[in-house]
Design a protein around this motif. Structure first.
Motif, PDB file in Angstrom:
ATOM      1  N   TYR A 248       0.841  -1.204   0.000  1.00  0.00           N
ATOM      2  CA  TYR A 248       0.000   0.000   0.000  1.00  0.00           C
ATOM      3  C   TYR A 248       0.874   1.251   0.000  1.00  0.00           C
ATOM      4  O   TYR A 248       0.573   2.245  -0.673  1.00  0.00           O
ATOM      5  CB  TYR A 248      -0.910  -0.020   1.222  1.00  0.00           C
ATOM      6  N   SER A 249       1.977   1.222   0.755  1.00  0.00           N
ATOM      7  CA  SER A 249       2.900   2.362   0.805  1.00  0.00           C
ATOM      8  C   SER A 249       3.534   2.611  -0.558  1.00  0.00           C
ATOM      9  O   SER A 249       3.656   3.767  -0.998  1.00  0.00           O
ATOM     10  CB  SER A 249       3.991   2.115   1.848  1.00  0.00           C
TER      11      SER A 249
ATOM     12  N   GLU B 291       0.955   4.265  -2.765  1.00  0.00           N
ATOM     13  CA  GLU B 291       0.758   5.676  -2.436  1.00  0.00           C
ATOM     14  C   GLU B 291       1.930   6.515  -2.927  1.00  0.00           C
ATOM     15  O   GLU B 291       1.736   7.635  -3.418  1.00  0.00           O
ATOM     16  CB  GLU B 291       0.581   5.846  -0.931  1.00  0.00           C
TER      17      GLU B 291
ATOM     18  N   LYS C 292       1.590   6.842  -6.750  1.00  0.00           N
ATOM     19  CA  LYS C 292       0.502   7.743  -7.116  1.00  0.00           C
ATOM     20  C   LYS C 292       0.829   9.187  -6.750  1.00  0.00           C
ATOM     21  O   LYS C 292       0.385  10.120  -7.420  1.00  0.00           O
ATOM     22  CB  LYS C 292      -0.801   7.318  -6.439  1.00  0.00           C
TER      23      LYS C 292
ATOM     24  N   HIS D  36      -2.051  11.882  -1.459  1.00  0.00           N
ATOM     25  CA  HIS D  36      -1.187  10.719  -1.264  1.00  0.00           C
ATOM     26  C   HIS D  36      -0.044  11.008  -0.296  1.00  0.00           C
ATOM     27  O   HIS D  36       0.355  10.133   0.487  1.00  0.00           O
ATOM     28  CB  HIS D  36      -0.635  10.251  -2.612  1.00  0.00           C
TER      29      HIS D  36
ATOM     30  N   HIS E  72      -1.066  10.633   3.249  1.00  0.00           N
ATOM     31  CA  HIS E  72      -1.068   9.219   3.643  1.00  0.00           C
ATOM     32  C   HIS E  72       0.348   8.771   4.006  1.00  0.00           C
ATOM     33  O   HIS E  72       0.572   8.148   5.059  1.00  0.00           O
ATOM     34  CB  HIS E  72      -1.586   8.356   2.499  1.00  0.00           C
TER      35      HIS E  72
END
Length: 264
Positions: free
Chosen positions: A220-221, A224, A227, A239, A242
């Protein structure tokens, strides 16, 4: 289904209450509480705190609150209410600060490009400005081509300058440019969960088989980060907020680990 602990439950209630206030009772909360760029006429220092209690829609709220009630209770049981709330708030504020730093740098680059165009306007630079900083913009190619063919045409120069000035001003000063949501704090929670319970298997709605928490957060990191660096037109997700939550969560846990007896 969910074993809600006291702080998780209270955070859920507060976020839902604020969202209902945004939608019906006091819509001005969204403008006053969202996090705007420093230098914007809508920026206030308290927004580093308030933005994390506001959301942009039901989907935004539900996704963040689902993450909170899924991963938060186990951490609150491990740490206790006070430490869990402290972690949530620091991650949220820290994510806002880091996001603001990235946004300030981006706005500085845009302002620098604008000043360079003012000093030496050309059709190629006009096109490159929008291609680099406002890829979602449409219709600038015609003016860029006209200015490239007639570089001394003052009417074209004035129109291009006005278009660039308008784009920069709307990005920095628009009422719709505020950042909001609990995602920064939530990503700190995700990191803490993966850090403390790395081998816990998660069954995700969008994943066809179980995945360990440590792999989920790592992937997931990376997503992010990709993106955030490769922004696509229409992507209004923060992003770097996050990633800021993840980074702040890591720093807090490393700091707390110095006192392992209390941490565990």
């Amino acid at each position: 289904m969910f074993n809600l602990t006291p702080t998780v439950r209270n955070l859920l209630i507060v976020n839902v209450a604020f969202f209902l206030a945004q939608m019906s009772l006091l819509p001005l909360i969204t403008q006053v509480g969202s996090l705007y760029a420093i230098g914007s006429p809508y920026f206030y220092p308290w927004q580093f705190f308030t933005y994390m209690f506001l959301h942009g829609g039901w989907g935004h709220l539900i996704s963040n609150m689902f993450g909170l009630i899924s991963f938060g209770p186990l951490l609150e049981q491990r740490w206790g209410p006070a430490r869990f709330l402290t972690f949530w708030m620091i991650c949220g504020v820290g994510a806002g600060l880091l996001y603001e730093g990235v946004r300030s740098y981006e706005l500085y680059k845009v302002e620098q490009a604008r000043q360079e165009f003012h000093q030496s306007p050309s059709g190629a630079d006009f096109a490159n400005f929008f291609r680099d900083y406002f890829p979602e913009a449409m219709g600038y190619e015609t003016l860029a081509a006209a200015l490239q063919r007639n570089p001394q045409n003052q009417e074209y120069i004035d129109a291009a300058t006005a278009a660039i000035d308008g784009a920069v001003t709307s990005t920095r000063d628009s009422r719709n440019s505020g950042m909001l949501g609990a995602s920064g704090a939530l990503f700190g929670i995700l990191f803490a969960f993966a850090y403390l319970f790395p081998n816990t298997e998660l069954m995700l709605l969008f994943f066809p088989f179980p995945i360990k928490a440590k792999y989920f957060v790592f992937l997931y990191s990376l997503y992010e980060l990709y993106k955030g660096v490769h922004r696509t037109p229409g992507d209004n997700v923060a992003h770097f907020a996050h990633l800021g939550g993840l980074l702040i969560g890591f720093i807090i846990l490393r700091f707390w680990e110095r006192d392992r007896e209390k941490f565990y």
